[in-house]
Write a protein that holds these residues in place. Structure first.
Motif, PDB file in Angstrom:
ATOM      1  N   GLU A 194       0.834  -1.147   0.028  1.00 19.76           N
ATOM      2  CA  GLU A 194      -0.217  -0.075  -0.073  1.00 19.76           C
ATOM      3  C   GLU A 194       0.710   1.349   0.048  1.00 19.76           C
ATOM      4  O   GLU A 194       0.515   2.272  -0.579  1.00 19.76           O
ATOM      5  N   ASN A 195       1.992   1.107   0.555  1.00 25.97           N
ATOM      6  CA  ASN A 195       2.889   2.371   0.845  1.00 25.97           C
ATOM      7  C   ASN A 195       3.294   3.033  -0.487  1.00 25.97           C
ATOM      8  O   ASN A 195       3.885   3.972  -0.592  1.00 25.97           O
ATOM      9  N   LEU A 196       3.564   1.918  -1.423  1.00 23.03           N
ATOM     10  CA  LEU A 196       4.142   2.273  -2.833  1.00 23.03           C
ATOM     11  C   LEU A 196       3.123   2.380  -4.126  1.00 23.03           C
ATOM     12  O   LEU A 196       3.392   2.748  -4.959  1.00 23.03           O
ATOM     13  N   GLN A 216       0.899  -7.283   8.863  1.00 16.91           N
ATOM     14  CA  GLN A 216       0.419  -5.966   9.058  1.00 16.91           C
ATOM     15  C   GLN A 216      -1.053  -5.811   8.707  1.00 16.91           C
ATOM     16  O   GLN A 216      -1.459  -4.611   8.980  1.00 16.91           O
TER      17      GLN A 216
END
Length: 219
Positions: A194-196, A216
């Motif tokens: 998700e962060n990328l 996570q």
């Protein structure tokens, strides 16, 4: 994540390609209307069955062997898999990551061939044996032959776990999409943490499926 278009979605690929992570993400997002069958007989330390309590809490049917024989050397398929194919829920099969795991899948081939199914080849180019276009193509034909089923799509799940960077995704996308083109099989897109996902979406035009690593997931 719209990868569950068919009644049956099968995830196949090399050991460490991230099939289980993708399977759990798919099941979590479709919770309440999906069953997940863990037929990975090769990796007893990292398999969906370890999450059974969380799965039950969220209404995800988890199909697993009896605990007393879950780690038996002889591969076996629980009868529930056959029963699940007759239900309204969609079914995800998480297949083991080598020839033994694919052989287990082949025992279902005759039944699967009569169904509307998606057989997804999950690729992580950072794993030995699937680092190049040529290796991916070789593995594609090997998995297809052993399973006795036609692979319908390839998805890029290349990652270095918490060390994955944007450049890693962009490079792997070119490799996996090129392999799919040479094989004349559908390139389904990219699984991205998700962060990328936002950064990757600005760089490539193929579909992106944000996923969360198992440790996570916010159940």
């Amino acid at each position: 994540m719209n990868l569950l278009k068919k009644k049956l979605t099968i995830l196949i690929g090399h050991y460490g390609s991230g099939k289980t992570t993708l399977a759990v993400n798919l099941a979590y997002q479709a919770r309440g209307s999906v069953a997940l069958a863990d037929i990975d007989v090769n990796n007893p330390y990292f398999r969906s069955r370890d999450w059974i309590n969380k799965f039950e809490e969220y209404g995800i049917e988890l199909i697993i062997p009896d605990p007393e024989i879950a780690y038996a050397e002889m591969p076996f398929l629980p009868a529930q898999i056959y029963g699940s194919l007759q239900k309204e829920k969609k079914l995800i099969l998480d297949v083991g990551g080598n020839a033994c795991g694919t052989t287990v899948l082949s025992s279902l081939a005759q039944t699967i061939q009569t169904l509307d199914y998606e057989l997804v080849f999950v690729v992580n180019t950072f794993r030995p044996g699937s680092e190049t276009i040529e290796e991916i193509i070789e593995m594609f034909y090997s998995l297809q032959a052993i399973s006795r089923l036609k692979i319908t799509g390839i998805i890029n799940n290349s990652n270095l776990q918490g060390f994955t960077e944007l450049e890693d995704i962009l490079a792997s996308e070119k490799i996996v999409s090129s392999a799919a083109e040479k094989l004349a099989v559908l390139f389904l897109g990219n699984c991205i943490v998700e962060n990328l996902a936002a950064d990757v979406s600005r760089k490539i035009h193929s579909p992106i499926y944000p996923i969360v690593r198992l440790e996570q997931l916010k159940w």
